[in-house]
Design a protein around this motif. Structure first.
Motif, PDB file in Angstrom:
ATOM      1  N   VAL A  26       0.845  -1.207   0.000  1.00  0.00           N
ATOM      2  CA  VAL A  26       0.000   0.000   0.000  1.00  0.00           C
ATOM      3  C   VAL A  26       0.879   1.256   0.000  1.00  0.00           C
ATOM      4  O   VAL A  26       0.617   2.217  -0.733  1.00  0.00           O
ATOM      5  CB  VAL A  26      -0.947  -0.017   1.216  1.00  0.00           C
ATOM      6  CG1 VAL A  26      -1.769   1.280   1.271  1.00  0.00           C
ATOM      7  CG2 VAL A  26      -1.862  -1.226   1.167  1.00  0.00           C
ATOM      8  N   ALA A  27       1.947   1.217   0.822  1.00  0.00           N
ATOM      9  CA  ALA A  27       2.832   2.386   0.871  1.00  0.00           C
ATOM     10  C   ALA A  27       3.516   2.615  -0.467  1.00  0.00           C
ATOM     11  O   ALA A  27       3.673   3.767  -0.910  1.00  0.00           O
ATOM     12  CB  ALA A  27       3.863   2.213   1.978  1.00  0.00           C
ATOM     13  N   TYR A  28       3.898   1.514  -1.136  1.00  0.00           N
ATOM     14  CA  TYR A  28       4.537   1.662  -2.444  1.00  0.00           C
ATOM     15  C   TYR A  28       3.587   2.255  -3.474  1.00  0.00           C
ATOM     16  O   TYR A  28       4.002   3.015  -4.359  1.00  0.00           O
ATOM     17  CB  TYR A  28       5.045   0.300  -2.929  1.00  0.00           C
ATOM     18  CG  TYR A  28       6.335  -0.141  -2.265  1.00  0.00           C
ATOM     19  CD1 TYR A  28       7.202   0.777  -1.706  1.00  0.00           C
ATOM     20  CD2 TYR A  28       6.662  -1.491  -2.205  1.00  0.00           C
ATOM     21  CE1 TYR A  28       8.367   0.386  -1.099  1.00  0.00           C
ATOM     22  CE2 TYR A  28       7.835  -1.906  -1.595  1.00  0.00           C
ATOM     23  CZ  TYR A  28       8.686  -0.963  -1.042  1.00  0.00           C
ATOM     24  OH  TYR A  28       9.840  -1.365  -0.433  1.00  0.00           O
ATOM     25  N   ALA A  29       2.332   1.879  -3.390  1.00  0.00           N
ATOM     26  CA  ALA A  29       1.364   2.429  -4.344  1.00  0.00           C
ATOM     27  C   ALA A  29       1.268   3.945  -4.194  1.00  0.00           C
ATOM     28  O   ALA A  29       1.195   4.684  -5.186  1.00  0.00           O
ATOM     29  CB  ALA A  29       0.004   1.772  -4.133  1.00  0.00           C
ATOM     30  N   ARG A  30       1.251   4.417  -2.947  1.00  0.00           N
ATOM     31  CA  ARG A  30       1.206   5.861  -2.734  1.00  0.00           C
ATOM     32  C   ARG A  30       2.482   6.536  -3.245  1.00  0.00           C
ATOM     33  O   ARG A  30       2.415   7.623  -3.844  1.00  0.00           O
ATOM     34  CB  ARG A  30       1.004   6.161  -1.246  1.00  0.00           C
ATOM     35  CG  ARG A  30      -0.385   5.790  -0.721  1.00  0.00           C
ATOM     36  CD  ARG A  30      -0.643   6.452   0.625  1.00  0.00           C
ATOM     37  NE  ARG A  30       0.306   5.996   1.628  1.00  0.00           N
ATOM     38  CZ  ARG A  30       0.068   5.007   2.488  1.00  0.00           C
ATOM     39  NH1 ARG A  30      -1.099   4.370   2.436  1.00  0.00           N
ATOM     40  NH2 ARG A  30       0.971   4.663   3.383  1.00  0.00           N
ATOM     41  N   LEU A  31       3.628   5.898  -2.968  1.00  0.00           N
ATOM     42  CA  LEU A  31       4.884   6.488  -3.440  1.00  0.00           C
ATOM     43  C   LEU A  31       4.955   6.522  -4.962  1.00  0.00           C
ATOM     44  O   LEU A  31       5.495   7.476  -5.548  1.00  0.00           O
ATOM     45  CB  LEU A  31       6.073   5.694  -2.882  1.00  0.00           C
ATOM     46  CG  LEU A  31       6.335   5.847  -1.376  1.00  0.00           C
ATOM     47  CD1 LEU A  31       7.450   4.906  -0.945  1.00  0.00           C
ATOM     48  CD2 LEU A  31       6.681   7.290  -1.032  1.00  0.00           C
ATOM     49  N   ASP A  32       4.419   5.493  -5.616  1.00  0.00           N
ATOM     50  CA  ASP A  32       4.438   5.467  -7.083  1.00  0.00           C
ATOM     51  C   ASP A  32       3.670   6.648  -7.664  1.00  0.00           C
ATOM     52  O   ASP A  32       4.083   7.245  -8.668  1.00  0.00           O
ATOM     53  CB  ASP A  32       3.855   4.155  -7.599  1.00  0.00           C
ATOM     54  CG  ASP A  32       4.826   2.999  -7.432  1.00  0.00           C
ATOM     55  OD1 ASP A  32       6.028   3.277  -7.256  1.00  0.00           O
ATOM     56  OD2 ASP A  32       4.381   1.826  -7.461  1.00  0.00           O
ATOM     57  N   ARG A  33       2.551   6.966  -7.061  1.00  0.00           N
ATOM     58  CA  ARG A  33       1.762   8.084  -7.576  1.00  0.00           C
ATOM     59  C   ARG A  33       2.506   9.405  -7.395  1.00  0.00           C
ATOM     60  O   ARG A  33       2.444  10.286  -8.261  1.00  0.00           O
ATOM     61  CB  ARG A  33       0.404   8.131  -6.872  1.00  0.00           C
ATOM     62  CG  ARG A  33      -0.530   6.996  -7.282  1.00  0.00           C
ATOM     63  CD  ARG A  33      -1.946   7.256  -6.781  1.00  0.00           C
ATOM     64  NE  ARG A  33      -2.009   7.271  -5.315  1.00  0.00           N
ATOM     65  CZ  ARG A  33      -2.255   6.195  -4.581  1.00  0.00           C
ATOM     66  NH1 ARG A  33      -2.448   5.011  -5.194  1.00  0.00           N
ATOM     67  NH2 ARG A  33      -2.319   6.272  -3.271  1.00  0.00           N
ATOM     68  N   ARG A  34       3.203   9.532  -6.276  1.00  0.00           N
ATOM     69  CA  ARG A  34       3.936  10.771  -6.036  1.00  0.00           C
ATOM     70  C   ARG A  34       5.172  10.893  -6.930  1.00  0.00           C
ATOM     71  O   ARG A  34       5.559  11.990  -7.329  1.00  0.00           O
ATOM     72  CB  ARG A  34       4.360  10.842  -4.573  1.00  0.00           C
ATOM     73  CG  ARG A  34       3.186  10.943  -3.595  1.00  0.00           C
ATOM     74  CD  ARG A  34       3.654  10.946  -2.166  1.00  0.00           C
ATOM     75  NE  ARG A  34       4.573  12.064  -1.910  1.00  0.00           N
ATOM     76  CZ  ARG A  34       5.191  12.243  -0.741  1.00  0.00           C
ATOM     77  NH1 ARG A  34       5.006  11.372   0.261  1.00  0.00           N
ATOM     78  NH2 ARG A  34       5.994  13.282  -0.571  1.00  0.00           N
ATOM     79  N   MET A  35       5.787   9.727  -7.218  1.00  0.00           N
ATOM     80  CA  MET A  35       7.011   9.755  -8.035  1.00  0.00           C
ATOM     81  C   MET A  35       6.738   9.838  -9.525  1.00  0.00           C
ATOM     82  O   MET A  35       7.635  10.150 -10.306  1.00  0.00           O
ATOM     83  CB  MET A  35       7.856   8.497  -7.753  1.00  0.00           C
ATOM     84  CG  MET A  35       8.414   8.436  -6.339  1.00  0.00           C
ATOM     85  SD  MET A  35       9.273   6.884  -6.018  1.00  0.00           S
ATOM     86  CE  MET A  35      10.573   6.978  -7.250  1.00  0.00           C
ATOM     87  N   ALA A  36       5.489   9.562  -9.936  1.00  0.00           N
ATOM     88  CA  ALA A  36       5.177   9.576 -11.367  1.00  0.00           C
ATOM     89  C   ALA A  36       5.420  10.940 -11.979  1.00  0.00           C
ATOM     90  O   ALA A  36       5.820  11.058 -13.144  1.00  0.00           O
ATOM     91  CB  ALA A  36       3.728   9.143 -11.585  1.00  0.00           C
ATOM     92  N   SER A  37       5.182  11.982 -11.190  1.00  0.00           N
ATOM     93  CA  SER A  37       5.329  13.336 -11.729  1.00  0.00           C
ATOM     94  C   SER A  37       6.783  13.737 -11.943  1.00  0.00           C
ATOM     95  O   SER A  37       7.068  14.642 -12.731  1.00  0.00           O
ATOM     96  CB  SER A  37       4.634  14.336 -10.787  1.00  0.00           C
ATOM     97  OG  SER A  37       5.229  14.274  -9.491  1.00  0.00           O
ATOM     98  N   VAL A  38       7.715  13.111 -11.227  1.00  0.00           N
ATOM     99  CA  VAL A  38       9.133  13.500 -11.345  1.00  0.00           C
ATOM    100  C   VAL A  38       9.975  12.403 -12.008  1.00  0.00           C
ATOM    101  O   VAL A  38      11.186  12.566 -12.134  1.00  0.00           O
ATOM    102  CB  VAL A  38       9.709  13.827  -9.948  1.00  0.00           C
ATOM    103  CG1 VAL A  38       8.973  15.003  -9.333  1.00  0.00           C
ATOM    104  CG2 VAL A  38       9.630  12.618  -9.022  1.00  0.00           C
ATOM    105  N   ARG A  39       9.342  11.293 -12.430  1.00  0.00           N
ATOM    106  CA  ARG A  39      10.125  10.182 -12.971  1.00  0.00           C
ATOM    107  C   ARG A  39      10.791  10.550 -14.293  1.00  0.00           C
ATOM    108  O   ARG A  39      11.962  10.246 -14.519  1.00  0.00           O
ATOM    109  CB  ARG A  39       9.240   8.946 -13.152  1.00  0.00           C
ATOM    110  CG  ARG A  39       9.999   7.738 -13.679  1.00  0.00           C
ATOM    111  CD  ARG A  39       9.122   6.496 -13.753  1.00  0.00           C
ATOM    112  NE  ARG A  39       8.769   6.038 -12.417  1.00  0.00           N
ATOM    113  CZ  ARG A  39       7.531   6.040 -11.928  1.00  0.00           C
ATOM    114  NH1 ARG A  39       6.529   6.518 -12.664  1.00  0.00           N
ATOM    115  NH2 ARG A  39       7.290   5.588 -10.722  1.00  0.00           N
TER     116      ARG A  39
END
Length: 341
Positions: A217-230
């Motif tokens: 669950v924590a990774y899913a949240r981090l993925d959404r936040r990192m998508a904008s800067v990937r």
């Protein structure tokens, strides 16, 4: 035939418990694990490297099959005539030491008249010249043709040829491996490592799966936040890798120029040293060694000019100077070691 052999030739390894086959000029002799010598049927080794005739192959095959059935051993070491051994010194870059066998297999047809598949070979490092970056290796080999087709007969009879043992007076016998024999200790270690690896694999699965399950669950949240800067991060990484690759290439070129000399500096020094009535027909630069050939009215002046330039060290004639009678030119070939700049 056994009684006529010199004492140094009949020494054998006490640790080896298989068969020993002496492939001698006057016949083939097999030594059983209990030390008994048995003369095998078949022809003497062929002087011209020819194989064993088909009729003799069948006879030898039947005799070897009966021996394997009686004693139950399969491993065998061949001891050919020591005159079959060929040795030479080989000079390789020091980087070849980590994969010496692979380098020798690749270079075998250049270093010897044989292909790698046609010889049994071994290598011993004689010395390391770290200053010149060279590795001096003693290459020892026996052409398989010298065994007269004995290896296929042994394998078809159920035997497993392990190595060639070249007996020599003075130093110990030279062993050239035919296959990598594993000892009982190695087999036990392999089984033990297999069991340990299985246990470690199970623990690794548990250690990997449990954290992923808890943190999915924590990774899913981090993925959404990192998508904008990937995307910008990937672009920056590619630029950094390109810069590092270019820097590594420049460093490699600079290092080789320092070790072997800068070709542009060498060409400039040659242009300055050679007189107007001198011209070159051939130039080679390999591993810091320069070789030039050409024609000149005064070959002595050429080598004196090169000797006065610090770029060239110890210039000397690589071949006799020959004079052309019709034009007054002399053909020369000069070698020199290139200095560093």
């Amino acid at each position: 035939m056994h009684d006529l052999l010199p004492a140094w030739f009949i020494r054998e390894s006490r640790a080896f418990d298989g068969y020993m086959i002496d492939y001698l000029p006057d016949g083939v002799m097999l030594r059983l694990p209990d030390g008994t010598a048995v003369s095998l049927p078949g022809p003497a080794p062929q002087v011209d490297g020819g194989g064993i005739p088909a009729a003799d192959q069948f006879t030898l095959h039947d005799a070897l099959t009966a021996i394997v059935a009686t004693y139950g051993r399969r491993e065998v070491i061949l001891r050919p005539n020591p005159t079959m051994l060929l040795e030479r010194e080989v000079i390789l870059p020091t980087a070849a030491e980590h994969s010496l066998d692979h380098v020798l297999v690749y270079e075998m047809d250049r270093l010897t008249p044989f292909a790698a598949a046609d010889v049994v070979f071994g290598a011993r490092i004689m010395r390391r010249d770290m200053a010149a970056g060279r590795l001096h290796v003693c290459l020892s080999l026996v052409p398989t043709a010298a065994l007269g087709g004995l290896l296929p007969v042994l394998r078809s009879a159920g035997m497993e040829p392990l190595a060639l043992e070249i007996l020599r007076p003075g130093p110990g016998p030279l062993h050239l491996s035919l296959t990598q024999r594993r000892s009982m200790a190695q087999r036990r270690a392999r089984h033990l490592l297999t069991g340990v690896a299985a246990i470690c694999g199970g623990l690794a699965v548990v250690a990997l799966v449990l954290p992923f399950a808890l943190q999915s669950v924590a990774y899913a949240r981090l993925d959404r936040r990192m998508a904008s800067v990937r995307a910008p991060a990937l672009a920056a990484t590619r630029i950094r890798q390109d810069i590092q690759g270019e820097a590594a290439g420049r460093n490699l070129i600079r290092t080789e120029q320092q070790r072997l000399g800068n070709p542009l500096v060498i060409l400039g020094a040659l242009t300055t040293a050679l007189s107007d009535d001198t011209y070159l027909t051939d130039l080679s630069l390999q591993q810091g060694r320069l070789l030039i050939s050409g024609q000149s009215h005064a070959t002595t002046a050429v080598i004196q000019a090169m000797n006065a330039d610090p770029v060239f060290m110890a210039p000397s004639f690589a071949a006799p100077v020959t004079r052309s009678s019709d034009r007054g030119y002399s053909q020369f070939s000069i070698q020199a070691t290139v200095g560093k700049r």
